[in-house]
Design an enzyme around this catalytic site. Sequence first.
Site, PDB file in Angstrom:
ATOM      1  CG  HIS A 166      -0.841  -8.542  -0.126  1.00  0.00           C
ATOM      2  ND1 HIS A 166      -0.435  -7.247   0.085  1.00  0.00           N
ATOM      3  CD2 HIS A 166      -2.139  -8.467  -0.525  1.00  0.00           C
ATOM      4  CE1 HIS A 166      -1.447  -6.437  -0.194  1.00  0.00           C
ATOM      5  NE2 HIS A 166      -2.485  -7.155  -0.572  1.00  0.00           N
ATOM      6  CE1 TYR A 211      -3.127  -2.982   0.281  1.00  0.00           C
ATOM      7  CE2 TYR A 211      -2.993  -2.868   2.663  1.00  0.00           C
ATOM      8  CZ  TYR A 211      -3.443  -3.478   1.514  1.00  0.00           C
ATOM      9  OH  TYR A 211      -4.232  -4.599   1.618  1.00  0.00           O
TER      10      TYR A 211
END
Length: 312
Positions: free
Chosen positions: A119, A56
Amino acid sequence: MTRRKLGTTDLEISILGFGASPFGNVFGDADPAEAIRAVHQAIDEEINFFDVSPYYGLTLAETRLGEALEGRRHNICLSTKCGRYGDRDFDFSAHRIRQGLEESLTRLRTDYVDLLFAHDVEFGSPEQIVEETLPAMRKLQEEGKVRYVGISGYPPGFLIRIAQAIPVDAILNYCHYNLLVNDMDHQLTPFAKERGIGLINASPLHMGILTEQGGPAWHPAPGGVRNAVRRVAELCRARGANLSDIALRFCFDHPDAATTLVGMSATQEVSRNVTAVDGGPPPEILKEIDAILSPVHNIIWISGRPENNLPA
Ligand code: NAD
């Protein structure tokens, strides 16, 4: 704030979880000072679950969250991820998993995380995730750097496939259970429940679409979905209701998701969403919403390798 046990772990997490992806400017520029205030307010409001990733904002979100948690880290459950480091930058090798976690710990200003997720596993090969990635994460757990390990991603069937092949403590699935979709419940929810795997439902606002302001330009949902949601937003306004409140309320009522993970970076969002935890919507409006959304219900997209998007 109600807390629920995450599967068979000893983590008790708030049903409203704090997603820190907006700290990485994923949904537009976040005000860093306001983001820090939002974390402090969330902790005061008894939100104790915070999720982030090195992906992110290409490490920006972790850095900002680490700053916000200075002096408060031990009262919360902190989750980060490994294996995804950019839009097209994936590395699920054992070496990178270890190195990635060490870097995350430095940015987060801590020496352990409560949860470490591989992820977006659908971008990897199932063989590597099962034979290399998760064993490397378990080693980090043995060393005390990670309390529990899990997998995150979009296609529910692939998450099941991985968790059938190797045990995981938690599964994070996004955009598969909210006002627009419910196919997380087709197989993943009963699977996780039966195995005692903690289930985390992320993106209850369908990555920003189920809000007054609508979603970001990069959102993968087709135009028909956005148009239908605009009609729902108008309906809510006409009834004196708020779309995001109703969308969140719908997700908080899920009986088997330990937490609903919402992206936030402003104190106003924290206040609004904490209030939504307690306010049940009038059922009539849910029926009207359902009538508008049913033609676009369960529209999904491909994420990662096409072959990893097949049903379990
Ligand atoms: P979301 O559905 O939670 O929507 C976030 C957007 O809604 C942001 O723009 C936010 O500012 C806005 N918002 C929040 N509360 C609002 C309110 N009351 N009114 C209006 N707008 C509001 O989507 P998300 O952030 O993608 O998902 C939540 C979290 O789940 C992420 O931050 C991340 O931590 C996690 N997640 C993980 C994965 C993964 O591991 N693969 C994928 C998606 C999400």
